[in-house]
Design a protein around this motif. Structure first.
Motif, short mmCIF file in Angstrom:
data_model
loop_
_atom_site.label_atom_id
_atom_site.label_comp_id
_atom_site.label_asym_id
_atom_site.label_seq_id
_atom_site.Cartn_x
_atom_site.Cartn_y
_atom_site.Cartn_z
N UNK A 99 0.81 -1.21 0.00
CA UNK A 99 0.00 0.00 0.00
C UNK A 99 0.84 1.26 0.00
N UNK A 100 1.92 1.28 0.76
CA UNK A 100 2.67 2.54 0.86
C UNK A 100 3.34 2.91 -0.46
N UNK A 101 3.67 1.92 -1.29
CA UNK A 101 4.20 2.26 -2.62
C UNK A 101 3.11 2.86 -3.50
N UNK A 102 1.86 2.44 -3.29
CA UNK A 102 0.74 3.09 -3.99
C UNK A 102 0.61 4.54 -3.56
N UNK A 103 0.78 4.78 -2.27
CA UNK A 103 0.62 6.14 -1.75
C UNK A 103 1.61 7.10 -2.40
N UNK A 121 6.35 -1.44 -6.22
CA UNK A 121 6.43 -2.06 -4.89
C UNK A 121 7.79 -2.69 -4.67
N UNK A 122 8.34 -2.47 -3.51
CA UNK A 122 9.61 -3.03 -2.99
C UNK A 122 10.60 -3.37 -4.10
N UNK A 123 10.84 -4.67 -4.34
CA UNK A 123 11.84 -5.11 -5.31
C UNK A 123 11.18 -5.78 -6.52
N UNK A 124 9.89 -5.53 -6.70
CA UNK A 124 9.12 -6.21 -7.73
C UNK A 124 9.45 -5.70 -9.13
N UNK A 125 9.46 -6.58 -10.12
CA UNK A 125 9.50 -6.13 -11.52
C UNK A 125 8.15 -5.55 -11.90
#
Length: 969
Positions: A772-776, A781-785
């Protein structure tokens, strides 16, 4: 034409009714209206949609064909899809233009593959359009006046003010957007007498519908939403320019209102509020994407009787003040914390954002427990789960000590039912205690691979079998000792035991575990142990991978790396990870491990490089990480603990979990594909920098505040840093560790400082999912491709079109971004691989998660794990999954020294390729990443026999379970 969402066949949040029933304008649909072409407003009647679709089938099939049961059922389904698509963006009422409704009907017919009916409908629309064009002109007012209703009074719509608001929302973005298009679409959807609030809702929806044309429209939408939030909070319309003084004036009022309504801690009133208020920066409101601001509004802002009392900068300052309560100069620290939160340099985890500065300051993210082997201990653990989950926390339970099925119960002289019946209770408790009414409770259960109940444990998430022995709402994970992996590699046998017969295996690791395990195996040959099961290790390994593929569970996690590399091995054993597999802390009957999380936004720490690209800004990383570590350390002392065992553990060891997000964004800024050695090197260097400064900051805090109580005897105190423990792991395993050991920073100097100062925190770094915080803050998100370059994201706040900003900018430079490209991206599920006119280097740079071979995910993770004192939440994406590919990927993860893995996300064979058949003709934006069913015929070369793996894991962005790790982040 608005085509940003696919037809949604999932249960809708809006009221449902039979599609072919013509609903009256009052009642269920009374809040919805339709604007006809002549400007008249009529009630929304789904029955008329059904009639239009039926006429399309009549034109193709005639009366008999249209009356068939198949067509009637199809009409019902298609009508419901159209209604869902229309109401999705207006769950609380609103207006639709007749053209938008007809667009959705056309799309629904095409998506269903009913191309003849769709063609008939398109021709009918075209015929009617021509008839209208040739009809005699009707005299009308060339400048009709629209009236709005406000507080029961009618007044003319101030189109100048509306235009000014839309233009203000586009400031700085005019290169990418068309404010006139937003204004036209907004006015098109208005009707005479419309409530004034609906005017601005129409503007928001109009801007939102254009996001797929350019991601800048997401910022415009956010700013229009901000306009309505300001009116809700401040009670009047306030412009962006006026917010500089409005924020300062309102903040003391917010504190007073929050305290009066029991939402805010009275301690916040003791701050120097004029000084705090003057530090608020209104311009930072302009950073948000629509998804980010809507998420904050729906789920984070405090409210009184459903009326928000927080604005974005008020929210960030409230969180910062709550974290600075114990500081000497509270105002200075609160402003320092506010600076890195509001600038999006760092973001605390969701529980901290929810509760900091409130009366219930439960700020921690993760709790890990061990369940003891007695009835009282089992139900105490379930009660603790409920108490910890109440105020938002993700749970990881270690159930290995509980005796297996058919084990002897000394007190009753009976036989145990094993672990599984109790796990059903755990599952139902997680559903019942829904984290304070904000979201579903979330728990993950861990079991070691030698446990006699392991085979039934593997099947807990299956959709077949005895429902009393299934746990569909609970996550599960394998806790695998290295000896099992060696037996798999060697094609040896494996023996399952009940922990009641060999309780010491639970606490033993490495060589000690191996010695004890061999002794228990010897006892089975002598008859000293009678309750056991022997099987080929490969058979169990194959079942693990098959269940992982079929159900997404249990996850693959490795016991020995988590323990041998643990800084705290001198005071206990790591028996499990947490809900999201990134926390590796000791647990026992007396200690519940707790971890406090937050993540550094790597994107905000990139700077222009000498060669014209981008590189890490080490000075800024140092500053951000130093401040963030202080914030995380403060959580430990401020935190509300629902269970004493959690408080005792957290204060004794003081672990925190600093993570990262935006990794993929950084690669795209640097023009580096994820599937490349350069990406692996960046993973190495970026994690080295974050970890170096995190450990350094903890040592500095120790000098200022003192060492954590259990410091003496830790690896830190012995001068052993996380990267040094790779040698320890290799020695314990007798090999089987293949990890790069290079470094670039002055670690010897840091060792010396730690030896002198000690450490404030037993553990410092863990990479959580940041769902959620990456959406904000609007980063990956984190280390995701990259999941897809264009898709619709579904979460608790609704559905949002997501477009890759970097890709759009590149394609615009090449003159390739147009409606055809948007349609192609939709057709090919957000990937560029089949769009030949896109240059090969861009197709490689913007390859999506399922186009990146999983080995690259593992290699990047291995380089990070070298530096991390805990673990990382690592999803494995795999297109064309097979037994062989699964086998190779998870063996590689073990050889590369990973401690844990998270979800396996597989792409179904039916989604792997687009052709001329049904499924992609409509250019619909996909709402998910996986197909519901697929199979893989090949298997690992060393598995005993070929096996067809079952259905793919259907977890995807937007599914209820996909973001359950919001419990952590």
């Amino acid at each position: 034409m608005q085509t940003s969402t696919a037809a949604d066949t999932r249960p809708s949040a809006v009221p449902q009714q039979p599609a072919t029933t013509e609903a009256p304008a009052t009642g269920q649909w009374s809040g919805y209206h339709v604007i006809r072409r002549n400007g008249a407003v009529v009630g929304f009647e789904p029955g008329k949609i059904a009639i239009a679709i039926t006429k399309a089938f009549l034109a193709v099939n005639g009366g008999q064909g249209a009356a068939s049961a198949r067509v009637r059922e199809l009409v019902d389904n298609l009508t419901q899809q159209v209604v869902n698509a229309l109401l999705r963006n207006r769950p609380n009422g609103g207006t639709f233009h007749i053209e938008d409704i007809q667009d959705q009907v056309e799309l629904s017919l095409m998506r269903s593959g009913e191309h003849d009916a769709a063609r008939a409908y398109v021709l009918y629309r075209e015929k009617r359009a021509q008839e209208r064009a040739h009809a005699p002109a009707v005299a009308s007012d060339p400048h009709p006046t629209l009236n709005v209703t406000e507080n029961g009074a009618r007044r003319p719509l101030d189109q100048g003010a509306l235009r000014a608001t839309i233009e203000a929302a586009g400031v700085g973005l005019t290169e990418f957007i068309d404010t006139e298009a937003i204004l036209r679409e907004t006015i098109k959807n208005l009707y005479d007498g419309i409530p004034v609030d609906e005017v601005y809702k129409s503007a928001i929806l109009s801007a939102r519908s254009l996001v797929e044309k350019d991601p800048a429209y997401s910022q415009v939408t956010a700013r229009l939403l901000l306009h309505t939030i300001r009116k809700e909070v401040l009670g009047k319309e306030v412009s962006q320019a006026e917010m500089h003084t409005a924020y300062a004036d309102y903040f003391p009022t917010f504190i007073a209102r929050g305290i009066e309504n029991g939402l805010v801690s009275p301690e916040l009133a003791k701050y120097d509020l004029p000084r705090i208020s003057a530090a608020l920066k209104a311009d930072r409101d302009l950073q948000f994407s629509y998804l980010g601001l809507q998420t904050l509004y729906d789920r984070y802002f405090l409210h009184v009787r459903n009326v928000r009392i927080e604005l974005p900068q008020v929210f960030f300052m409230r969180v910062a003040m709550g974290l600075a309560l114990r500081e000497t100069d509270r105002e200075a620290r609160a402003i320092e914390f506010y600076e890195i939160l509001s600038s999006f340099d760092f973001m605390s985890s969701t529980p901290t954002l929810f509760n900091s500065g409130t009366l219930h300051s439960q700020l921690s993210s993760c709790y890990l427990t061990t369940v003891s082997d007695d009835l009282e201990g089992i139900y105490d653990a379930i009660k603790e789960n409920a108490l910890l989950a109440k105020y938002a926390g993700g749970l990881g339970n270690d159930w290995t000590p509980v005796r297996a099925l058919r084990s002897h119960i000394k007190g009753t002289n009976g036989e145990s039912q094993g672990v599984v019946p109790f796990l059903k209770v755990v599952n139902d408790t997680a559903v019942a205690v829904n984290q304070g009414g904000k979201r579903k409770g979330a728990v993950c259960t861990y079991l070691e691979t030698w446990h006699l109940d392991i085979e039934e444990f593997l099947e807990l998430r299956k959709n077949t079998g005895d429902e009393r022995r299934r746990t569909h709402d609970m996550n599960t994970a394998n806790w695998i000792p290295d000896l099992f992996m060696k037996r798999v590699m060697e094609a040896g046998d494996w023996t399952l035991f009940s922990p009641s017969d060999c309780p010491d295996l639970h606490d033993k690791v490495g060589k000690d575990f191996e010695v004890a395990y061999l002794e228990y195996e010897r006892r089975t040959t002598t008859g000293e142990l009678t309750l056991f099961k022997k099987m080929p290790a490969l058979t169990l390994w194959r079942k693990m991978l098959s269940m992982l593929f079929e159900t997404g569970h249990p996850w693959i996690t490795f016991k020995d790396p988590c323990n041998i590399r643990s800084p705290q091995q001198h005071v206990g054993v790591v028996h499990s990870s947490n809900l999201c597999t990134e926390i590796t802390l000791n647990t026992n009957d007396e200690e519940i491990a707790v971890c406090n999380l937050g993540s550094v936004n790597l994107v905000a720490h990139m700077k222009p490089s000498a060669n014209g690209g981008f590189e890490l800004d080490h000075d800024k990383i140092k500053r951000t990480v130093t401040i963030a570590m202080r914030m995380l350390d403060n959580v430990i002392d401020i935190n509300y603990y629902a269970v004493k065992k959690a408080k005792d553990s957290n204060e004794r060891h003081r672990p925190v979990g600093m993570g990262i997000m935006g990794f993929q964004d950084c690669l795209q800024m640097m023009r580096v594909p994820y599937a490349s050695q350069a990406a692996v090197e960046f993973a190495d260097r970026s994690m080295e920098a974050v970890c170096y400064h995190a450990y350094s900051a903890s040592s500095d805090l120790a000098q200022e505040r003192g060492r954590y109580p259990s410091y003496e005897g830790s690896l830190w105190s012995r001068g052993i840093l996380p990267q040094d423990t790779l040698a320890m792991l290799q020695e314990e395993r007798g090999g089987h560790v293949e990890v790069d050991t290079s470094s670039t920073l002055d670690w010897d100097a840091l060792r010396a400082r730690i030896k002198q100062n000690g450490m404030r925190n037993s553990n410092c770094v863990a990479i959580a999912p940041t769902a959620t915080i990456s959406n904000i803050i609007g980063v990956s998100a984190c280390i995701e491709p990259t999941y897809q370059n264009l898709y619709v994201k579904s979460n608790l706040s609704g559905e949002f079109t997501v477009v890759n900003d970097y890709l759009v900018r590149d394609l615009k430079k090449l003159g390739l971004w147009d409606e055809v490209m948007v349609a192609d991206l939709k057709y090919f599920d957000g990937t560029l691989s089949r769009i030949d006119r896109v240059p090969p280097e861009l197709r490689k740079l913007y390859a999506t998660a399922f186009e990146v071979e999983p080995q690259w995910l593992v290699e990047c993770a291995s380089r990070r794990q070298k530096w991390i004192d805990q673990a990382q939440s690592l999803n494995i994406y795999m297109a064309g999954a097979s037994g062989k590919k699964l086998d190779e990927t998870y063996k590689l993860a073990w050889l590369r020294g990973l401690k844990t893995t998270y979800y396996l996300r597989t792409l179904g064979a039916t989604s792997a390729e687009k052709s001329t058949g049904k499924g992609g003709e409509l250019n619909a934006v996909a709402t998910g990443s996986t197909s519901v069913a697929a199979s893989a015929a090949s298997t690992a070369p060393n598995l005993p026999e070929p096996e067809i793996l079952g259905a793919v894991c259907t977890m995807k962005p937007g599914d209820p379970g996909f973001e359950e790790c919001e419990a952590c982040q």
